[in-house]
Design an enzyme around this catalytic site. Structure first.
Site, PDB file in Angstrom:
ATOM      1  N   LYS A  54       0.727  -1.097   0.030  1.00 46.82           N
ATOM      2  CA  LYS A  54      -0.494   0.054  -0.271  1.00 46.82           C
ATOM      3  C   LYS A  54       1.218   1.306   0.091  1.00 46.82           C
ATOM      4  O   LYS A  54       0.678   2.163  -0.457  1.00 46.82           O
ATOM      5  CB  LYS A  54      -1.045  -0.038   1.169  1.00 46.82           C
ATOM      6  CG  LYS A  54      -1.872  -0.914   1.269  1.00 46.82           C
ATOM      7  CD  LYS A  54      -2.592  -1.682   1.923  1.00 46.82           C
ATOM      8  CE  LYS A  54      -4.044  -2.092   2.053  1.00 46.82           C
ATOM      9  NZ  LYS A  54      -4.663  -2.713   3.478  1.00 46.82           N
ATOM     10  N   GLN A  98      -4.412  -1.148   9.836  1.00 45.31           N
ATOM     11  CA  GLN A  98      -4.949  -2.599   9.325  1.00 45.31           C
ATOM     12  C   GLN A  98      -5.595  -3.562  10.237  1.00 45.31           C
ATOM     13  O   GLN A  98      -4.862  -3.591  11.039  1.00 45.31           O
ATOM     14  CB  GLN A  98      -2.859  -2.731   8.704  1.00 45.31           C
ATOM     15  CG  GLN A  98      -3.208  -3.946   8.244  1.00 45.31           C
ATOM     16  CD  GLN A  98      -4.408  -4.307   6.792  1.00 45.31           C
ATOM     17  OE1 GLN A  98      -3.574  -3.280   5.771  1.00 45.31           O
ATOM     18  NE2 GLN A  98      -4.424  -5.217   6.418  1.00 45.31           N
ATOM     19  N   ASP A 121     -11.124   3.427   4.509  1.00 45.43           N
ATOM     20  CA  ASP A 121     -11.183   1.803   4.177  1.00 45.43           C
ATOM     21  C   ASP A 121     -12.689   2.147   3.825  1.00 45.43           C
ATOM     22  O   ASP A 121     -13.819   0.683   3.403  1.00 45.43           O
ATOM     23  CB  ASP A 121     -11.291   1.429   5.154  1.00 45.43           C
ATOM     24  CG  ASP A 121      -9.370   0.710   5.081  1.00 45.43           C
ATOM     25  OD1 ASP A 121      -9.208   0.004   4.391  1.00 45.43           O
ATOM     26  OD2 ASP A 121      -8.928   0.146   5.797  1.00 45.43           O
TER      27      ASP A 121
END
Ligand code: NAD
Length: 302
Positions: A54, A98, A121
């Site tokens: 990422k 995460q 997200d």
């Protein structure tokens, strides 16, 4: 006729190029560099790989990725305090924590603490609600379903009126996928672990999105001839010569003889997920700068 293979890796590259061009434009016109904070708690090896790619892909598109690595023993209060700092930092437009988090930290508490406007997200209840009420111009949409929709629209053009079956009802994939397909005026069915006679539901579907987490679970003879199959699953199974290999939730060899188009695993939905994370970061930076963000599902067309 064998199914057309939907090349997610190539389409993800196209999306990253578009993000890079828009990042340059934002820098030139507003002097704003999109910033993405990536927070990793602990040493989970799969998470370390994800976080590394990422950050790398963010840097390649001109987004400033800021990594925060915290120890496995971090407390919920410590992580909340970091989230609050990132919420207040004007150089940060996207915050990604995460998952999974170590067991002493409640994920839902952390996800709720992230500023919804920086929630790249798309898991914050505010963003879930904006998606569910079709207020996409204000929402940040979860990356995997957004990437799946981009693949579908790029392949089929309009999907209005088509019968879509989503298999799986997770907050991360299944549920937001249902909302996105509904927004596109598909007739949507949701199947899950308690669904009776899944093959019969599949055989009615023009679009099948499989997000189950069970290797090659959806068989070829469940697929309606000519249907479009989006395989979200990523499952590691034993391969030849003692090696392992990745397969999806759909039996690819069988399904690709019957479907009209299908995404491979790897190289289908997977690469779209990170590309959409970058797209969401740019969307957030544009909104913070008072500039209209691109509509990604329209921007990526064949
Ligand atoms: P999850 O475990 O949270 O949800 C799985 C869903 O499948 C559940 O809603 C469950 O009801 C349903 N299910 C289980 N057994 C079933 C059955 N027999 N029949 C019908 N439905 C059944 O998983 P998730 O987070 O949604 O992930 C699903 C898959 O997608 C996994 O393989 C995961 O690795 C993969 N994934 C891929 C990406 C990507 O970037 N490509 C991103 C997220 C998840």
């Amino acid at each position: 006729m064998p199914a057309q293979i939907i090349d997610g890796a190539a389409i993800a590259r196209q999306l990253r190029e578009l993000v890079a061009a828009e990042v340059s434009k934002l820098k030139a016109t507003k002097g704003v560099t999109p910033g993405l904070a990536v927070v990793l708690v602990g040493e989970n090896p799969a998470s370390q790989v994800y976080v590394k790619s990422k950050s790398k892909q963010a840097a390649e598109t001109g987004i400033k990725a800021i990594d925060h690595r915290l120890s496995e023993t971090t407390t919920e209060a410590e992580l909340l305090s970091l989230v609050q700092k990132l919420n207040a930092d004007p150089a940060v437009h996207g915050i990604l924590v995460q998952l999974p988090l170590p067991s002493q930290i409640r994920s839902a508490e952390i996800l709720r603490a992230i500023d919804p406007a920086k929630d790249v997200d798309g898991f914050h209840p505010i963003n879930v609600g904006l998606l569910a009420t079709a207020q996409l111009e204000h929402a940040l949409v979860p990356c995997t379903p957004l990437g799946s929709l981009i693949l579908l629209k790029r392949h089929l053009g309009t999907i209005e009126g088509l019968n879509a079956l989503v298999i799986g009802r997770s907050n991360i994939v299944g549920r937001p996928m249902v909302q996105l397909l509904l927004n596109e005026s598909c007739t949507v069915e949701i199947a899950h672990s308690k669904t009776d006679d899944l093959p019969a539901h599949c055989r009615r579907a023009d679009i099948v999105v499989a997000a189950i987490g069970k290797p090659e679970f959806v068989r070829g003879d469940w697929i309606r001839p000519g249907a479009t199959v989006i395989d979200v699953g990523i499952n590691r199974i034993a391969g030849s010569e003692g090696k392992t290999k990745l397969v999806g939730d759909v039996a690819f060899e069988e399904a690709s003889k019957i479907a009209g188009a299908i995404t491979p695993v790897p190289g289908g939905v997977g690469p779209m997920t990170i590309a959409c994370l970058l797209a969401n970061t740019l969307t957030s930076a544009c909104r913070h700068a008072g500039v209209k963000a691109p509509e990604w599902t329209k921007a990526i067309r064949a």
